[in-house]
Write an enzyme that holds these catalytic residues in place. Structure first.
Site, short mmCIF file in Angstrom:
data_model
loop_
_atom_site.label_atom_id
_atom_site.label_comp_id
_atom_site.label_asym_id
_atom_site.label_seq_id
_atom_site.Cartn_x
_atom_site.Cartn_y
_atom_site.Cartn_z
N GLU A 31 -11.20 4.33 22.34
CA GLU A 31 -9.99 3.52 22.22
C GLU A 31 -8.85 4.25 22.89
O GLU A 31 -8.71 5.46 22.77
CB GLU A 31 -9.67 3.27 20.75
CG GLU A 31 -8.59 2.24 20.53
CD GLU A 31 -8.58 1.69 19.11
OE1 GLU A 31 -7.72 0.84 18.82
OE2 GLU A 31 -9.43 2.11 18.30
N GLY A 32 -8.02 3.49 23.64
CA GLY A 32 -6.91 4.09 24.36
C GLY A 32 -5.64 3.27 24.21
O GLY A 32 -5.54 2.39 23.36
N THR A 33 -4.67 3.58 25.08
CA THR A 33 -3.35 2.95 24.99
C THR A 33 -3.43 1.44 25.12
O THR A 33 -2.73 0.71 24.42
CB THR A 33 -2.45 3.51 26.11
OG1 THR A 33 -2.42 4.93 26.01
CG2 THR A 33 -1.03 2.97 25.97
N GLY A 35 -6.30 -0.62 24.98
CA GLY A 35 -7.38 -1.40 24.40
C GLY A 35 -8.56 -0.56 23.96
O GLY A 35 -8.45 0.65 23.78
N VAL A 36 -9.69 -1.25 23.82
CA VAL A 36 -10.89 -0.64 23.25
C VAL A 36 -12.05 -0.79 24.22
O VAL A 36 -12.15 -1.80 24.93
CB VAL A 36 -11.25 -1.31 21.91
CG1 VAL A 36 -12.44 -0.62 21.25
CG2 VAL A 36 -10.06 -1.33 20.96
N VAL A 37 -12.93 0.21 24.26
CA VAL A 37 -14.15 0.12 25.07
C VAL A 37 -15.35 0.02 24.13
O VAL A 37 -15.51 0.84 23.22
CB VAL A 37 -14.31 1.34 26.00
CG1 VAL A 37 -15.57 1.18 26.85
CG2 VAL A 37 -13.09 1.50 26.89
N ASP A 145 -6.08 11.20 37.97
CA ASP A 145 -6.36 11.57 36.57
C ASP A 145 -7.79 12.07 36.42
O ASP A 145 -8.50 11.70 35.48
CB ASP A 145 -6.11 10.38 35.65
CG ASP A 145 -6.04 10.78 34.17
OD1 ASP A 145 -5.72 11.96 33.90
OD2 ASP A 145 -6.32 9.94 33.31
#
Length: 311
Positions: A31-33, A35-37, A145
Protein backbone atom coordinates in the site's frame (compact mmCIF):
# COMPACT_ATOMS: atom_id res chain seq x y z
CA UNK A 1 -11.18 8.00 -25.92
CA UNK A 2 -11.08 9.15 -22.29
CA UNK A 3 -8.79 11.96 -21.07
CA UNK A 4 -6.45 9.32 -19.67
CA UNK A 5 -6.63 7.43 -22.93
CA UNK A 6 -5.63 10.54 -24.83
CA UNK A 7 -2.74 11.12 -22.47
CA UNK A 8 -1.46 7.58 -22.68
CA UNK A 9 -2.12 7.00 -26.34
CA UNK A 10 -4.33 4.03 -25.58
CA UNK A 11 -8.08 3.46 -25.49
CA UNK A 12 -8.96 2.54 -21.91
CA UNK A 13 -11.79 0.46 -20.54
CA UNK A 14 -14.41 2.79 -19.04
CA UNK A 15 -16.19 0.90 -16.30
CA UNK A 16 -17.31 -2.16 -18.21
CA UNK A 17 -18.28 -4.63 -15.51
CA UNK A 18 -17.12 -7.69 -17.41
CA UNK A 19 -13.68 -6.13 -17.93
CA UNK A 20 -13.21 -5.41 -14.24
CA UNK A 21 -14.70 -8.71 -13.09
CA UNK A 22 -12.12 -10.52 -15.19
CA UNK A 23 -9.65 -10.05 -12.30
CA UNK A 24 -10.23 -11.76 -8.96
CA UNK A 25 -8.33 -10.05 -6.13
CA UNK A 26 -6.58 -12.48 -3.77
CA UNK A 27 -4.48 -10.59 -1.22
CA UNK A 28 -2.72 -7.26 -0.64
CA UNK A 29 0.90 -6.99 -1.78
CA UNK A 30 1.49 -3.43 -0.61
CA UNK A 31 0.00 0.00 0.00
CA UNK A 32 1.29 3.46 -0.91
CA UNK A 33 0.35 7.11 -1.19
CA UNK A 34 -2.02 6.67 -4.10
CA UNK A 35 -3.55 3.26 -3.54
CA UNK A 36 -3.17 -0.45 -2.97
CA UNK A 37 -1.48 -3.25 -4.92
CA UNK A 38 -3.19 -6.66 -4.91
CA UNK A 39 -2.22 -10.08 -6.11
CA UNK A 40 -5.01 -11.15 -8.44
CA UNK A 41 -5.85 -13.82 -10.97
CA UNK A 42 -7.05 -13.28 -14.52
CA UNK A 43 -10.16 -15.46 -14.70
CA UNK A 44 -9.86 -15.69 -18.48
CA UNK A 45 -6.33 -17.10 -18.55
CA UNK A 46 -5.55 -18.20 -15.00
CA UNK A 47 -2.52 -15.88 -15.00
CA UNK A 48 -1.47 -14.35 -11.68
CA UNK A 49 -1.17 -10.56 -12.00
CA UNK A 50 -0.42 -7.53 -9.82
CA UNK A 51 -3.40 -5.18 -9.71
CA UNK A 52 -2.60 -1.61 -8.65
CA UNK A 53 -5.72 0.26 -7.54
CA UNK A 54 -5.20 4.03 -7.72
CA UNK A 55 -7.54 6.43 -5.94
CA UNK A 56 -8.71 9.22 -8.26
CA UNK A 57 -9.23 11.95 -5.67
CA UNK A 58 -5.73 13.41 -5.47
CA UNK A 59 -5.82 16.20 -8.08
CA UNK A 60 -8.31 18.63 -9.54
CA UNK A 61 -8.48 16.46 -12.64
CA UNK A 62 -9.09 13.42 -10.46
CA UNK A 63 -6.16 11.27 -11.61
CA UNK A 64 -2.84 11.52 -9.70
CA UNK A 65 0.01 12.80 -11.82
CA UNK A 66 2.22 9.92 -10.69
CA UNK A 67 -0.34 7.44 -12.04
CA UNK A 68 -0.64 9.28 -15.35
CA UNK A 69 3.12 9.35 -15.60
CA UNK A 70 3.49 5.64 -14.88
CA UNK A 71 0.83 4.66 -17.43
CA UNK A 72 2.15 6.92 -20.19
CA UNK A 73 5.73 5.75 -19.71
CA UNK A 74 4.91 2.06 -19.54
CA UNK A 75 2.86 2.38 -22.72
CA UNK A 76 6.00 3.66 -24.47
CA UNK A 77 8.58 1.14 -23.30
CA UNK A 78 8.65 -2.63 -23.66
CA UNK A 79 11.72 -4.56 -22.58
CA UNK A 80 12.43 -7.89 -20.83
CA UNK A 81 13.97 -6.02 -17.89
CA UNK A 82 11.07 -3.61 -17.41
CA UNK A 83 7.82 -4.68 -15.77
CA UNK A 84 5.07 -5.27 -18.32
CA UNK A 85 1.81 -3.31 -18.08
CA UNK A 86 -0.89 -5.73 -19.24
CA UNK A 87 -4.09 -3.73 -18.96
CA UNK A 88 -5.58 -0.45 -17.75
CA UNK A 89 -9.13 -0.13 -16.41
CA UNK A 90 -10.94 3.02 -15.32
CA UNK A 91 -14.00 2.08 -13.27
CA UNK A 92 -15.99 3.11 -10.19
CA UNK A 93 -13.92 6.25 -9.61
CA UNK A 94 -10.68 4.29 -9.56
CA UNK A 95 -7.86 3.56 -11.96
CA UNK A 96 -6.62 -0.04 -12.09
CA UNK A 97 -3.21 -0.88 -13.57
CA UNK A 98 -2.70 -4.57 -14.31
CA UNK A 99 0.95 -5.68 -14.30
CA UNK A 100 2.71 -8.97 -14.76
CA UNK A 101 3.21 -10.53 -11.34
CA UNK A 102 6.67 -11.15 -9.91
CA UNK A 103 6.67 -12.55 -6.39
CA UNK A 104 9.89 -10.95 -5.07
CA UNK A 105 11.62 -7.62 -5.18
CA UNK A 106 15.33 -7.10 -4.67
CA UNK A 107 14.82 -5.77 -1.14
CA UNK A 108 13.01 -8.95 -0.10
CA UNK A 109 15.54 -11.09 -1.96
CA UNK A 110 18.35 -9.47 0.03
CA UNK A 111 16.51 -10.01 3.31
CA UNK A 112 15.76 -13.63 2.45
CA UNK A 113 19.36 -14.27 1.42
CA UNK A 114 20.68 -12.82 4.66
CA UNK A 115 23.94 -11.75 3.06
CA UNK A 116 25.73 -10.51 -0.04
CA UNK A 117 25.22 -11.58 -3.66
CA UNK A 118 28.40 -12.84 -5.29
CA UNK A 119 29.86 -14.16 -8.52
CA UNK A 120 27.67 -14.77 -11.55
CA UNK A 121 24.45 -14.05 -9.65
CA UNK A 122 25.59 -10.52 -8.77
CA UNK A 123 26.91 -9.92 -12.27
CA UNK A 124 23.68 -11.11 -13.89
CA UNK A 125 21.52 -8.84 -11.72
CA UNK A 126 23.62 -5.74 -12.39
CA UNK A 127 23.83 -6.48 -16.11
CA UNK A 128 20.06 -6.80 -16.41
CA UNK A 129 19.52 -3.59 -14.44
CA UNK A 130 21.84 -1.81 -16.85
CA UNK A 131 20.05 -3.34 -19.85
CA UNK A 132 16.69 -2.07 -18.63
CA UNK A 133 18.06 1.31 -17.65
CA UNK A 134 19.95 1.76 -20.92
CA UNK A 135 16.68 1.10 -22.75
CA UNK A 136 14.91 3.72 -20.61
CA UNK A 137 17.62 6.31 -21.21
CA UNK A 138 17.64 5.65 -24.96
CA UNK A 139 13.94 6.49 -24.87
CA UNK A 140 14.66 9.63 -22.84
CA UNK A 141 13.18 8.27 -19.62
CA UNK A 142 14.86 8.99 -16.28
CA UNK A 143 13.46 6.63 -13.63
CA UNK A 144 14.40 8.85 -10.63
CA UNK A 145 13.45 6.35 -7.92
CA UNK A 146 15.63 3.29 -8.36
CA UNK A 147 15.98 1.26 -5.16
CA UNK A 148 15.84 -2.45 -4.30
CA UNK A 149 12.12 -2.30 -3.48
CA UNK A 150 11.39 -1.05 -7.04
CA UNK A 151 13.29 -3.87 -8.74
CA UNK A 152 11.43 -7.13 -9.21
CA UNK A 153 13.31 -10.44 -9.21
CA UNK A 154 12.03 -13.81 -10.45
CA UNK A 155 13.07 -17.14 -8.96
CA UNK A 156 15.73 -17.54 -11.69
CA UNK A 157 17.14 -14.05 -10.94
CA UNK A 158 15.59 -12.33 -13.93
CA UNK A 159 15.31 -8.63 -13.09
CA UNK A 160 12.54 -6.17 -13.98
CA UNK A 161 12.56 -2.44 -13.19
CA UNK A 162 9.21 -1.31 -11.77
CA UNK A 163 7.42 1.67 -10.21
CA UNK A 164 7.80 4.45 -12.75
CA UNK A 165 5.63 6.87 -10.77
CA UNK A 166 8.42 9.43 -10.41
CA UNK A 167 9.91 8.89 -13.86
CA UNK A 168 10.15 11.77 -16.30
CA UNK A 169 10.92 12.05 -19.98
CA UNK A 170 14.01 14.23 -20.41
CA UNK A 171 14.96 16.52 -23.26
CA UNK A 172 18.06 18.54 -24.14
CA UNK A 173 18.50 21.05 -22.55
CA UNK A 174 17.40 19.43 -19.30
CA UNK A 175 14.24 20.72 -17.69
CA UNK A 176 14.19 21.98 -14.12
CA UNK A 177 12.87 19.19 -11.92
CA UNK A 178 12.05 19.00 -8.24
CA UNK A 179 14.92 17.60 -6.17
CA UNK A 180 12.52 15.79 -3.82
CA UNK A 181 12.92 12.49 -5.61
CA UNK A 182 14.68 9.18 -5.02
CA UNK A 183 14.68 7.46 -1.65
CA UNK A 184 17.41 9.04 0.46
CA UNK A 185 19.93 6.18 0.52
CA UNK A 186 20.03 5.98 -3.29
CA UNK A 187 19.87 9.72 -3.99
CA UNK A 188 22.62 11.25 -6.13
CA UNK A 189 24.80 13.93 -4.48
CA UNK A 190 23.84 16.58 -7.03
CA UNK A 191 20.19 16.17 -5.99
CA UNK A 192 21.14 16.33 -2.30
CA UNK A 193 22.99 19.57 -3.03
CA UNK A 194 19.94 21.13 -4.70
CA UNK A 195 20.66 20.59 -8.41
CA UNK A 196 17.43 20.80 -10.41
CA UNK A 197 18.84 20.48 -13.95
CA UNK A 198 19.79 16.86 -13.52
CA UNK A 199 20.43 14.12 -16.06
CA UNK A 200 20.13 10.32 -16.44
CA UNK A 201 23.32 10.18 -14.34
CA UNK A 202 21.10 10.29 -11.22
CA UNK A 203 19.91 6.78 -12.12
CA UNK A 204 23.48 5.56 -12.50
CA UNK A 205 24.32 6.76 -8.99
CA UNK A 206 21.33 4.79 -7.70
CA UNK A 207 22.52 1.69 -9.59
CA UNK A 208 25.95 2.12 -8.01
CA UNK A 209 24.39 2.24 -4.54
CA UNK A 210 22.35 -0.89 -5.32
CA UNK A 211 25.44 -2.65 -6.73
CA UNK A 212 27.38 -1.96 -3.54
CA UNK A 213 24.46 -3.02 -1.33
CA UNK A 214 24.13 -6.35 -3.13
CA UNK A 215 27.89 -6.94 -2.95
CA UNK A 216 28.21 -6.22 0.79
CA UNK A 217 24.77 -7.31 2.01
CA UNK A 218 23.93 -3.94 3.55
CA UNK A 219 23.23 -0.36 2.50
CA UNK A 220 26.31 1.61 1.43
CA UNK A 221 25.22 5.14 2.42
CA UNK A 222 22.68 4.98 5.24
CA UNK A 223 21.83 8.60 6.11
CA UNK A 224 18.82 9.64 8.17
CA UNK A 225 18.52 13.15 6.70
CA UNK A 226 19.72 14.94 3.57
CA UNK A 227 22.77 16.39 5.32
CA UNK A 228 23.36 13.08 7.07
CA UNK A 229 23.23 11.32 3.70
CA UNK A 230 25.78 13.73 2.24
CA UNK A 231 28.13 13.15 5.16
CA UNK A 232 27.77 9.36 4.78
CA UNK A 233 28.84 9.74 1.14
CA UNK A 234 31.68 12.14 1.98
CA UNK A 235 33.13 9.79 4.60
CA UNK A 236 33.47 7.02 2.01
CA UNK A 237 34.29 8.96 -1.16
CA UNK A 238 35.89 12.03 0.42
CA UNK A 239 34.43 15.53 0.61
CA UNK A 240 34.25 16.84 -2.97
CA UNK A 241 36.38 19.83 -3.96
CA UNK A 242 35.59 22.40 -6.65
CA UNK A 243 38.56 21.38 -8.75
CA UNK A 244 39.65 19.20 -11.62
CA UNK A 245 39.78 15.58 -10.53
CA UNK A 246 37.10 16.03 -7.90
CA UNK A 247 33.89 17.89 -8.80
CA UNK A 248 34.45 21.05 -10.78
CA UNK A 249 31.54 23.43 -10.17
CA UNK A 250 30.23 21.77 -6.99
CA UNK A 251 30.50 25.02 -4.99
CA UNK A 252 27.90 26.64 -7.27
CA UNK A 253 25.18 24.15 -6.27
CA UNK A 254 22.45 25.74 -4.09
CA UNK A 255 23.01 23.66 -0.96
CA UNK A 256 26.81 23.41 -1.04
CA UNK A 257 28.61 24.88 1.97
CA UNK A 258 32.31 25.67 2.37
CA UNK A 259 32.04 24.60 6.02
CA UNK A 260 31.29 20.97 5.18
CA UNK A 261 33.67 18.71 7.14
CA UNK A 262 36.66 17.66 5.06
CA UNK A 263 36.91 13.87 4.87
CA UNK A 264 39.63 12.23 2.78
CA UNK A 265 37.54 9.14 2.06
CA UNK A 266 38.67 5.53 1.84
CA UNK A 267 39.41 3.09 -1.00
CA UNK A 268 36.37 1.21 -2.32
CA UNK A 269 38.48 -1.94 -2.11
CA UNK A 270 38.44 -1.45 1.66
CA UNK A 271 34.68 -0.87 1.74
CA UNK A 272 33.96 -3.81 -0.60
CA UNK A 273 36.83 -6.28 -0.11
CA UNK A 274 35.00 -9.16 -1.83
CA UNK A 275 34.81 -7.39 -5.21
CA UNK A 276 37.49 -7.98 -7.82
CA UNK A 277 39.37 -5.16 -9.54
CA UNK A 278 37.05 -4.87 -12.54
CA UNK A 279 33.96 -4.76 -10.34
CA UNK A 280 35.45 -2.03 -8.14
CA UNK A 281 36.44 -0.06 -11.24
CA UNK A 282 32.88 -0.20 -12.62
CA UNK A 283 31.40 0.75 -9.25
CA UNK A 284 33.79 3.68 -8.89
CA UNK A 285 32.65 5.00 -12.29
CA UNK A 286 29.00 4.74 -11.21
CA UNK A 287 29.78 6.67 -8.01
CA UNK A 288 31.69 9.56 -9.59
CA UNK A 289 30.73 12.83 -7.95
CA UNK A 290 30.54 14.85 -11.16
CA UNK A 291 27.45 13.61 -13.04
CA UNK A 292 29.09 14.57 -16.34
CA UNK A 293 31.86 12.05 -15.57
CA UNK A 294 29.61 9.28 -14.27
CA UNK A 295 29.50 6.24 -16.56
CA UNK A 296 26.36 5.80 -18.67
CA UNK A 297 24.28 2.63 -18.67
CA UNK A 298 25.26 1.98 -22.28
CA UNK A 299 28.98 2.32 -21.54
CA UNK A 300 28.68 0.25 -18.35
CA UNK A 301 27.33 -2.70 -20.37
CA UNK A 302 30.64 -2.70 -22.29
CA UNK A 303 32.78 -2.68 -19.13
CA UNK A 304 35.43 -5.43 -18.81
CA UNK A 305 33.69 -6.81 -15.71
CA UNK A 306 31.08 -8.28 -18.05
CA UNK A 307 33.59 -9.67 -20.58
CA UNK A 308 33.21 -13.24 -19.29
CA UNK A 309 29.43 -13.08 -18.89
CA UNK A 310 27.66 -16.14 -20.31
CA UNK A 311 24.06 -14.95 -19.87
Amino acid sequence: MTMLGALTGRQLSSGLKDQFDRYNRMDILGEGTYGVVYRAVDRATGQIVALKKVRLDRTDEGIPQTALREVSILQEIHHPNIVNLLDVICADGKLYLIFEYVDHDLKKALEKRGGAFTGTTLKKIIYQLLEGLSFCHRHRIVHRDLKPANILVTTDNSVKIADFGLARAFQIPMHTYTHEVVTLWYRAPEILLGEKHYTPAVDMWSIGCIFAELARGKVLFRGDSEIGQLFEIFQVLGTPMDAEGSWLGVSSLPDYRDVFPKWSGKPLTQVLPTLDGDAVDLLSQMLRYNPAERISAKAALQHPWFSDAMF
